[in-house]
Write a protein that holds these residues in place. Structure first.
Motif, PDB file in Angstrom:
ATOM      1  N   PHE A   8       8.075  56.981  73.758  1.00 59.83           N
ATOM      2  CA  PHE A   8       7.925  56.756  72.319  1.00 59.83           C
ATOM      3  C   PHE A   8       8.119  58.030  71.515  1.00 59.83           C
ATOM      4  CE2 PHE A   8       5.448  53.319  74.264  1.00 59.83           C
ATOM      5  CZ  PHE A   8       6.122  52.248  73.717  1.00 59.83           C
ATOM      6  N   ASN A   9       8.267  59.171  72.163  1.00 58.63           N
ATOM      7  CA  ASN A   9       8.434  60.451  71.482  1.00 58.63           C
ATOM      8  C   ASN A   9       9.874  60.943  71.535  1.00 58.63           C
ATOM      9  OD1 ASN A   9       5.612  60.746  70.926  1.00 58.63           O
ATOM     10  ND2 ASN A   9       5.341  61.180  73.097  1.00 58.63           N
ATOM     11  N   LEU A  10      10.818  60.084  71.889  1.00 62.97           N
ATOM     12  CA  LEU A  10      12.212  60.491  72.027  1.00 62.97           C
ATOM     13  C   LEU A  10      13.006  60.203  70.763  1.00 62.97           C
ATOM     14  CD1 LEU A  10      12.886  59.123  75.623  1.00 62.97           C
ATOM     15  CD2 LEU A  10      12.503  61.501  74.975  1.00 62.97           C
ATOM     16  N   ILE A  11      13.865  61.150  70.374  1.00 61.35           N
ATOM     17  CA  ILE A  11      14.843  60.931  69.305  1.00 61.35           C
ATOM     18  C   ILE A  11      16.181  61.414  69.850  1.00 61.35           C
ATOM     19  CG2 ILE A  11      13.208  61.138  67.396  1.00 61.35           C
ATOM     20  CD1 ILE A  11      14.257  63.982  66.971  1.00 61.35           C
ATOM     21  N   GLY A  12      17.279  60.879  69.340  1.00 61.63           N
ATOM     22  CA  GLY A  12      18.558  61.320  69.862  1.00 61.63           C
ATOM     23  C   GLY A  12      19.715  60.573  69.258  1.00 61.63           C
ATOM     24  N   TYR A  13      20.798  60.493  70.017  1.00 64.67           N
ATOM     25  CA  TYR A  13      22.013  59.848  69.518  1.00 64.67           C
ATOM     26  C   TYR A  13      22.737  59.153  70.665  1.00 64.67           C
ATOM     27  CZ  TYR A  13      24.585  63.681  71.647  1.00 64.67           C
ATOM     28  OH  TYR A  13      25.110  64.568  72.542  1.00 64.67           O
ATOM     29  N   SER A  14      23.624  58.265  70.281  1.00 62.26           N
ATOM     30  CA  SER A  14      24.506  57.593  71.224  1.00 62.26           C
ATOM     31  C   SER A  14      25.868  57.460  70.559  1.00 62.26           C
ATOM     32  CB  SER A  14      23.949  56.211  71.578  1.00 62.26           C
ATOM     33  OG  SER A  14      24.844  55.537  72.434  1.00 62.26           O
ATOM     34  N   LEU A  21      40.766  43.422  75.253  1.00 66.39           N
ATOM     35  CA  LEU A  21      42.090  42.858  75.469  1.00 66.39           C
ATOM     36  C   LEU A  21      41.971  41.345  75.481  1.00 66.39           C
ATOM     37  CD1 LEU A  21      45.098  43.097  76.310  1.00 66.39           C
ATOM     38  CD2 LEU A  21      44.285  43.144  78.678  1.00 66.39           C
ATOM     39  N   LYS A  22      42.630  40.676  74.541  1.00 66.38           N
ATOM     40  CA  LYS A  22      42.624  39.217  74.494  1.00 66.38           C
ATOM     41  C   LYS A  22      43.595  38.683  75.536  1.00 66.38           C
ATOM     42  CE  LYS A  22      40.546  37.534  70.827  1.00 66.38           C
ATOM     43  NZ  LYS A  22      39.426  36.653  70.880  1.00 66.38           N
ATOM     44  N   VAL A  23      43.082  37.885  76.489  1.00 64.45           N
ATOM     45  CA  VAL A  23      43.906  37.285  77.527  1.00 64.45           C
ATOM     46  C   VAL A  23      44.413  35.928  77.052  1.00 64.45           C
ATOM     47  CG1 VAL A  23      43.945  36.503  79.926  1.00 64.45           C
ATOM     48  CG2 VAL A  23      42.614  38.518  79.308  1.00 64.45           C
ATOM     49  N   THR A  24      43.517  35.114  76.493  1.00 68.41           N
ATOM     50  CA  THR A  24      43.858  33.839  75.868  1.00 68.41           C
ATOM     51  C   THR A  24      43.086  33.757  74.551  1.00 68.41           C
ATOM     52  OG1 THR A  24      42.061  32.551  76.854  1.00 68.41           O
ATOM     53  CG2 THR A  24      44.078  32.742  78.152  1.00 68.41           C
ATOM     54  N   ASP A  25      43.145  32.599  73.882  1.00 72.14           N
ATOM     55  CA  ASP A  25      42.379  32.427  72.644  1.00 72.14           C
ATOM     56  C   ASP A  25      40.876  32.527  72.883  1.00 72.14           C
ATOM     57  OD1 ASP A  25      44.593  32.137  71.077  1.00 72.14           O
ATOM     58  OD2 ASP A  25      44.549  29.938  71.100  1.00 72.14           O
ATOM     59  N   ARG A  26      40.432  32.226  74.088  1.00 68.60           N
ATOM     60  CA  ARG A  26      38.998  32.202  74.384  1.00 68.60           C
ATOM     61  C   ARG A  26      38.531  33.281  75.360  1.00 68.60           C
ATOM     62  NH1 ARG A  26      36.327  27.700  72.575  1.00 68.60           N
ATOM     63  NH2 ARG A  26      37.632  25.984  71.905  1.00 68.60           N
ATOM     64  N   VAL A  27      39.421  33.861  76.128  1.00 63.63           N
ATOM     65  CA  VAL A  27      39.037  34.827  77.168  1.00 63.63           C
ATOM     66  C   VAL A  27      39.512  36.222  76.788  1.00 63.63           C
ATOM     67  CG1 VAL A  27      39.300  35.453  79.603  1.00 63.63           C
ATOM     68  CG2 VAL A  27      39.145  33.049  78.957  1.00 63.63           C
ATOM     69  N   SER A  28      38.622  37.209  76.973  1.00 64.74           N
ATOM     70  CA  SER A  28      38.996  38.598  76.716  1.00 64.74           C
ATOM     71  C   SER A  28      38.337  39.503  77.753  1.00 64.74           C
ATOM     72  CB  SER A  28      38.587  39.023  75.307  1.00 64.74           C
ATOM     73  OG  SER A  28      37.182  39.033  75.170  1.00 64.74           O
ATOM     74  N   LEU A  29      38.923  40.674  77.952  1.00 67.34           N
ATOM     75  CA  LEU A  29      38.390  41.698  78.838  1.00 67.34           C
ATOM     76  C   LEU A  29      37.916  42.858  77.964  1.00 67.34           C
ATOM     77  CD1 LEU A  29      41.255  41.752  81.488  1.00 67.34           C
ATOM     78  CD2 LEU A  29      39.099  40.489  81.605  1.00 67.34           C
ATOM     79  N   ASN A  30      36.797  43.472  78.343  1.00 60.29           N
ATOM     80  CA  ASN A  30      36.209  44.519  77.533  1.00 60.29           C
ATOM     81  C   ASN A  30      35.871  45.717  78.423  1.00 60.29           C
ATOM     82  OD1 ASN A  30      35.095  45.720  75.270  1.00 60.29           O
ATOM     83  ND2 ASN A  30      33.070  44.860  75.650  1.00 60.29           N
ATOM     84  N   ALA A  31      36.146  46.919  77.935  1.00 58.76           N
ATOM     85  CA  ALA A  31      35.764  48.157  78.621  1.00 58.76           C
ATOM     86  C   ALA A  31      35.155  49.093  77.580  1.00 58.76           C
ATOM     87  CB  ALA A  31      36.970  48.812  79.277  1.00 58.76           C
ATOM     88  N   GLU A  32      34.067  49.771  77.965  1.00 58.37           N
ATOM     89  CA  GLU A  32      33.347  50.617  77.019  1.00 58.37           C
ATOM     90  C   GLU A  32      32.759  51.817  77.741  1.00 58.37           C
ATOM     91  OE1 GLU A  32      30.510  48.994  73.853  1.00 58.37           O
ATOM     92  OE2 GLU A  32      29.185  49.656  75.469  1.00 58.37           O
ATOM     93  N   ALA A  33      32.816  52.979  77.096  1.00 57.05           N
ATOM     94  CA  ALA A  33      32.174  54.188  77.615  1.00 57.05           C
ATOM     95  C   ALA A  33      31.286  54.747  76.508  1.00 57.05           C
ATOM     96  CB  ALA A  33      33.216  55.221  78.019  1.00 57.05           C
ATOM     97  N   ALA A  34      30.059  55.148  76.858  1.00 60.02           N
ATOM     98  CA  ALA A  34      29.125  55.672  75.861  1.00 60.02           C
ATOM     99  C   ALA A  34      28.349  56.846  76.446  1.00 60.02           C
ATOM    100  CB  ALA A  34      28.160  54.580  75.415  1.00 60.02           C
ATOM    101  N   ARG A  35      28.005  57.774  75.592  1.00 57.16           N
ATOM    102  CA  ARG A  35      27.186  58.934  75.961  1.00 57.16           C
ATOM    103  C   ARG A  35      25.890  58.851  75.169  1.00 57.16           C
ATOM    104  NH1 ARG A  35      27.720  64.614  77.470  1.00 57.16           N
ATOM    105  NH2 ARG A  35      25.538  65.254  77.501  1.00 57.16           N
TER     106      ARG A  35
END
Length: 65
Positions: A8-14, A21-35
């Motif tokens: 509860f004493n942590l502050i920071g950033y992300s 990538l849309k494969v069809t109208d309903r299906v997509s692939l997602n990739a994400e990198a975060a620090r």
């Protein structure tokens, strides 16, 4: 971490970036990198630091408008 209440004493950033990538109208692939970096406000408290990599396949339910 000795005391769970130290979280509860942590502050920071992300920050991150991602792609979808849309494969069809309903299906997509997602990739994400975060620090994420969290600093403790207590003098001798624990700090947290890390990199998160996420990959997903998404399906959209319902009507497309």
């Amino acid at each position: 971490m000795k005391d769970p209440s130290d979280l509860f004493n942590l502050i920071g950033y992300s920050a991150g970036i991602g792609m979808e990538l849309k494969v069809t109208d309903r299906v997509s692939l997602n990739a994400e990198a975060a620090r994420m970096t969290l600093f403790n406000t207590k003098v001798n408290g624990p700090n947290l630091d890390g990199i998160s990599l996420n990959f997903s396949i998404n399906y959209s339910f319902g009507g497309i408008y």
